[in-house]
Design a protein around this motif. Structure first.
Motif, short mmCIF file in Angstrom:
data_model
loop_
_atom_site.label_atom_id
_atom_site.label_comp_id
_atom_site.label_asym_id
_atom_site.label_seq_id
_atom_site.Cartn_x
_atom_site.Cartn_y
_atom_site.Cartn_z
N ALA A 136 5.32 -3.25 -3.53
CA ALA A 136 3.99 -2.74 -3.88
C ALA A 136 3.67 -2.79 -5.36
O ALA A 136 2.80 -2.05 -5.83
CB ALA A 136 3.86 -1.30 -3.38
N GLY A 163 0.01 -1.97 -6.98
CA GLY A 163 -0.79 -0.98 -6.29
C GLY A 163 -0.89 0.31 -7.10
O GLY A 163 -0.03 0.61 -7.92
N SER A 193 0.84 -1.19 0.00
CA SER A 193 0.00 0.00 0.00
C SER A 193 0.88 1.25 0.00
O SER A 193 2.06 1.17 -0.32
CB SER A 193 -0.95 -0.01 1.19
N GLU A 208 -4.66 -0.97 -2.92
CA GLU A 208 -3.56 -1.83 -2.51
C GLU A 208 -3.26 -2.88 -3.58
O GLU A 208 -4.15 -3.25 -4.36
CB GLU A 208 -3.89 -2.55 -1.20
N CYS A 226 -2.59 -5.79 -2.62
CA CYS A 226 -3.09 -6.97 -1.91
C CYS A 226 -2.02 -8.03 -1.68
O CYS A 226 -2.33 -9.21 -1.53
CB CYS A 226 -4.30 -7.58 -2.62
N VAL A 260 -5.86 3.30 3.88
CA VAL A 260 -5.42 3.45 2.49
C VAL A 260 -5.88 4.84 2.04
O VAL A 260 -7.07 5.14 2.09
CB VAL A 260 -6.01 2.37 1.58
#
Length: 401
Positions: free
Chosen positions: A161, A164, A136, A286, A288, A280
């Motif tokens: 990330a 994202g 994130s 995100e 994830c 967030v």
């Protein structure tokens, strides 16, 4: 995450292509390689993935951060603001250049607290490095505004990330420079590898030269190339790039699996009132790769973490007691334990760590549990895991009352 869980024929084909061709180095040997350029192909593919003009592959995510900072002129005596919650590579990459890491508090995004960044800016500050931990992001608009106000370079360490986004832009593409890792446990892996991404042509040219001993890569005779400035060896190999090339083509597949598994776990835990998920920022999505949530206090978090371990719920981390990811246990940094003498500027610049406290960061990290989202879980496994995690959290909370 990680992509190695789903290695298959695509990766084998790309690696065998390099072995059959016989050229493992990304530069030179033009006549031998018969038009095969895996690193160049991967860079082009990543330009599309990240929606940027330039990508420079390097040997690791750590190398990517050092190369990115160097390409923007960060060096001896400069200060680089970074978060308390990251990987040790962040301060290593800064110190490698003779620059000074200035650690500041995080907020409930688990990334840089903009107010803490504002307070840390000095005449020596050259860059702000936001680390997009666990898939994130921080408040990128606020951080970009601070950098614009003080004419600072904004570097995104998006090593954890990939996939994202923030307000429609891929993480890593928002700052002046973005950094990625493709090591063995990332969502897409090269085994070892990394990338610097940017829309700034000068930064790209600098990173291209700097990561290969200063070679300017002009012409087709490597031995005749000039060296506009000093550089070092942060090259990726064709073998590593070949694995990454196959993996980046599968990134949408990997992200779909991550999101599905993430949502199953999140839904199960969201039914527990005491569980609060990381913030967030508005407009953020995100990757994830991890599910992060807060519990009421340190004691509960420790008990949940231990119960996860004893119950076979693996890959869940309580970073407060972790040696890699949070400043609390970084004794080698605080005590400057080094194999070689550290410059006077850096020694002086890091003296603040002897007395500095990070109460806000302590509060968030003490209560945080971070769960890696695996790609290889079956439907039955992820459903069982979700129920078990929720049951453990409820049991610990009930006993704590």
């Amino acid at each position: 995450m990680p992509g190695f869980e789903l290695f298959g024929n695509a990766e084998r084909q790309e690696v065998n292509d390099v072995l059959d061709n016989g050229v493992l180095m990304r530069y030179g040997f033009d006549g031998m390689r018969n038009g095969h350029w895996k690193a160049k192909e991967l860079e082009a593919s990543l330009e599309d993935t990240f929606q940027v003009n330039h990508v420079q592959l390097v040997s690791s995510g750590t190398a990517a951060v050092s190369v990115a900072l160097a390409s923007a002129g960060v060096g001896a005596g400069d200060e680089v603001i970074m978060p308390t919650f990251t990987f040790v590579a962040s301060f290593e990459a800064i110190m490698m250049l003779g620059a000074i890491p200035v650690l500041v508090d995080i907020d409930d995004t688990l990334a840089l607290n903009p107010e803490a960044v504002k307070e840390a800016v000095t005449p020596k500050t050259k860059a702000v490095m936001v680390v997009q931990m666990c898939g994130s992001m921080g408040d990128m608009n606020a951080l970009q505004s601070i950098c614009n106000t003080h004419n600072l370079v904004l570097v995104e360490d998006a090593c954890q990330a990939i996939g994202g986004t923030y307000q429609g832009k891929p993480l890593g593409s928002i700052g002046d420079l973005g950094c990625f890792s493709f090591d063995f446990v990332k969502t897409i892996t090269c085994g070892e590898g990394g990338a610097v991404i940017t829309n700034n042509r000068e930064y790209y040219t600098n990173s291209d030269h700097y990561s290969d001993h200063g070679h300017d890569h002009v012409g087709n005779d490597r031995g005749a190339e000039s060296h506009p400035f000093l550089g070092y060896n942060f090259r990726i190999s064709e073998l590593h790039a070949a694995v990454g090339l196959a993996q980046v083509r599968r990134l949408p597949e990997f992200l779909d699996i991550q999101k599905k598994n993430f949502n199953i776990l999140r839904e199960a835990l969201s039914e527990i009132p005491e569980v609060v998920f990381r913030t967030v920022p508005e407009g953020g999505e995100e990757s994830c790769a991890f599910l992060n949530f807060f519990l009421p206090d340190l004691e509960v978090a420790r008990k949940v973490s231990e119960a996860f371990k004893t119950s076979g719920v693996d890959a869940c981390f309580h970073y407060y007691d972790n040696n890699w990811h949070y400043i609390r246990r970084w004794g080698h940094l605080k005590d400057l334990k080094s194999l070689y003498p550290i410059s006077g500027d850096v020694k002086k610049g890091l003296k603040y760590l002897q007395t500095k406290t990070f109460e806000k960061s302590d509060d968030y990290i003490a209560r945080n549990i971070s769960c890696l989202i695996k790609l290889s879980w079956t439907e039955a496994e992820i459903q069982e895991r979700a129920l078990k995690m929720a049951e453990i959290v409820r049991t610990v909370l009930k006993k704590d009352q």
